[in-house]
Design an enzyme around this catalytic site. Structure first.
Site, mmCIF file in Angstrom:
data_model
loop_
_atom_site.group_PDB
_atom_site.id
_atom_site.type_symbol
_atom_site.label_atom_id
_atom_site.label_comp_id
_atom_site.label_asym_id
_atom_site.label_seq_id
_atom_site.Cartn_x
_atom_site.Cartn_y
_atom_site.Cartn_z
ATOM 1 N N GLU A 38 66.862 -3.352 65.673
ATOM 2 C CA GLU A 38 66.986 -4.796 66.050
ATOM 3 C C GLU A 38 66.046 -5.780 65.553
ATOM 4 O O GLU A 38 66.424 -6.903 65.339
ATOM 5 C CB GLU A 38 67.363 -4.671 67.498
ATOM 6 N N ASN A 82 60.196 -9.663 71.930
ATOM 7 C CA ASN A 82 61.246 -9.296 72.956
ATOM 8 C C ASN A 82 60.305 -9.230 74.278
ATOM 9 O O ASN A 82 59.855 -8.122 74.739
ATOM 10 C CB ASN A 82 61.943 -7.864 72.656
ATOM 11 N N ARG A 108 73.983 3.977 83.755
ATOM 12 C CA ARG A 108 74.937 2.885 84.306
ATOM 13 C C ARG A 108 76.267 3.790 84.304
ATOM 14 O O ARG A 108 76.653 4.523 83.259
ATOM 15 C CB ARG A 108 74.891 1.712 83.483
ATOM 16 N N ARG A 143 68.670 14.536 76.483
ATOM 17 C CA ARG A 143 68.132 15.660 76.012
ATOM 18 C C ARG A 143 68.209 16.635 77.242
ATOM 19 O O ARG A 143 68.023 17.767 77.193
ATOM 20 C CB ARG A 143 66.731 15.486 75.470
ATOM 21 N N HIS A 157 74.144 -5.811 73.071
ATOM 22 C CA HIS A 157 73.870 -5.053 71.874
ATOM 23 C C HIS A 157 74.215 -5.822 70.460
ATOM 24 O O HIS A 157 74.630 -5.204 69.454
ATOM 25 C CB HIS A 157 74.408 -3.508 71.746
ATOM 26 N N ASN A 194 70.742 10.929 66.541
ATOM 27 C CA ASN A 194 69.894 12.172 67.005
ATOM 28 C C ASN A 194 70.991 13.592 67.166
ATOM 29 O O ASN A 194 70.420 14.494 67.238
ATOM 30 C CB ASN A 194 68.934 12.314 67.810
ATOM 31 N N ARG A 204 64.119 -12.286 70.744
ATOM 32 C CA ARG A 204 65.504 -11.723 71.383
ATOM 33 C C ARG A 204 65.716 -12.295 72.682
ATOM 34 O O ARG A 204 64.995 -12.449 73.732
ATOM 35 C CB ARG A 204 65.337 -10.096 71.654
#
Ligand code: ADP
Length: 396
Positions: A384, A7, A241, A285, A180, A335, A91
């Site tokens: 991925e 990638n 974004r 987080r 994605h 998570n 990728r």
């Protein structure tokens, strides 16, 4: 058979060597600061310690060679010779409207990747450089391009066309592509297996909630809608974004701040999302911690993030006239039990019932809906690299 997954970013190269007999990762690593002073390679062989090489990497060719050297290293390596690598899976961000599946690279494929530079200006050039570097280092080995846009190519026209003059689609290919895709395809496929659904008819919504975030809807494994558009900017609120905004916001801020459209797009891509809304961080987080400490903007940002997820899931349930399974994946999806719970609690109208105890889980495939939930809801980790390796194996 061993497959090397690559990638490439403009100054980075991530890799994994996967043994396809058992899908075990033999080694993985990252080259950073390629073409910039101070480049380094961090190599992690399975079951052995991490190994860092600080060596200048003026370009990706040198980086690929260093990766191959590390993989064959007497002490830290995992293969005797690069001949043990059967194929390389790459990728690649954008294939425009040309490819709706992965493909073995030839000159035509490279031409398409090059023609799509304007659609993926940050990624496609780096992806092509990675392919050419592997061709140079391992002549004769098959390289497979796995496109992030491929999954979205099955969207019907009503979902992928923007309501702007048609000439822009014809001239420049302006439409919704979605991104994605490798993750959405992988997770929706795993979700169908995990929930024991009919792969021909299953209606699945995948919430890929990471620093970049997107949602897809698929029927029988074919994408019917997805939240990212011409670029990854459309759709959900993300780490940095904005996701959906009224385009007139761009004009207004450009005029009042005396900045260019390019500068404004940079703000929408890199300085917006939960970072822009809070001024604290793009990391969920950190924003959650700030909310716990009473920061109002952090609370608003997290509420807005989850609210937009709820709206998209609702829209896709409507678009498919129902849903059989909803899967949460990526950093936040895997998570953050609170986000999953809040989204599920807003879907009781669709027959979603969450099992709060089961939801108290991280990072492993788990059914989090109650046994009497009409919709199967689950946590399904994305992978991925493995998805790219499987696509590569299928083609070679
Ligand atoms: P990407 O691949 O798009 O960079 P990831 O899928 O790795 O993103 O997700 C990164 C995000 O996941 C970070 O913003 C991080 O804060 C978030 N994340 C990781 N663990 C948790 C957690 N326990 N609670 C909330 N968010 C988390």
């Amino acid at each position: 058979m061993k497959i090397l997954v690559i990638n490439c970013g403009s100054s980075s190269l991530k890799y994994q060597l996967i043994d396809m007999e058992n899908e075990n990762v033999l080694a993985k690593g990252l080259c950073e600061r390629i073409g910039i002073a101070g480049s380094k390679l961090t190599h992690k062989p399975a079951g052995k310690g991490e190994f860092v090489i600080e060596k200048e990497m003026p370009d990706h060719k040198v980086a690929v060679q260093l990766v191959l050297d590390a993989l064959q290293d007497a002490e830290h390596g995992v293969i005797a010779s690069k001949d043990d690598i059967s194929a390389i899976g790459h990728r690649v961000l954008h294939a425009g409207t040309v490819y709706s599946d992965s493909i073995v690279v030839n000159e035509d494929v490279k031409r398409v990747i090059r023609e799509c530079f304007p659609l993926g200006p940050l990624h496609n050039p780096a992806n092509l450089i990675g392919i050419e570097a592997c061709e140079h280092a391992m002549p004769g080995k098959p390289n497979v391009a796995v496109f992030d846009t491929a999954f979205g190519m099955s969207m019907p026209e009503k979902a992928c066309m923007y309501a702007i003059p048609h000439e822009y689609y014809e001239k420049y290919g302006i439409r919704r592509y979605g991104f994605h895709g490798t993750s959405h395809k992988f997770v929706s496929g795993e979700a169908i297996k995990f929930a024991g659904l009919d792969p021909e008819t299953a209606k699945v919504i995948v919430c890929h909630l990471g620093n970049g975030a997107s949602i897809s809807a698929s029927i029988g494994g074919k994408c019917v809608d997805t939240s990212m558009g011409l670029t990854p900017l459309e759709g959900l609120i993300m780490g940095t974004r904005s996701g959906d905004v009224d385009p007139a916001v761009v004009q207004f801020i450009c005029n009042h701040e005396n900045i260019s459209v390019d500068e404004m797009l940079d703000i929408l891509n890199k300085k917006s999302g939960i970072l822009g809304m809070t001024g604290i961080s793009s990391d969920f987080r950190d924003v959650e911690k700030a909310k716990e400490e009473g920061n109002h903007l952090a609370e608003v940002a997290l509420d807005a993030f989850r609210y937009r997820v709820i709206k998209y899931v609702g829209a896709y349930i409507a678009a498919m006239n129902g849903v059989d399974a909803i899967a949460f994946t990526a950093g936040v999806g895997e998570n953050d039990a609170d986000t999953r719970k809040e989204v599920c609690d807003s879907l009781t109208y669709a027959g979603v019932k969450i099992d709060e105890e089961a939801n108290n889980v991280r990072g492993k495939a788990t059914m989090i809906s109650a046994p009497d939930s009409k919709v199967k809801v689950m946590l399904m980790p994305t992978n991925e690299e493995l998805a790219i390796a499987r696509e590569t194996l299928a083609l070679v």
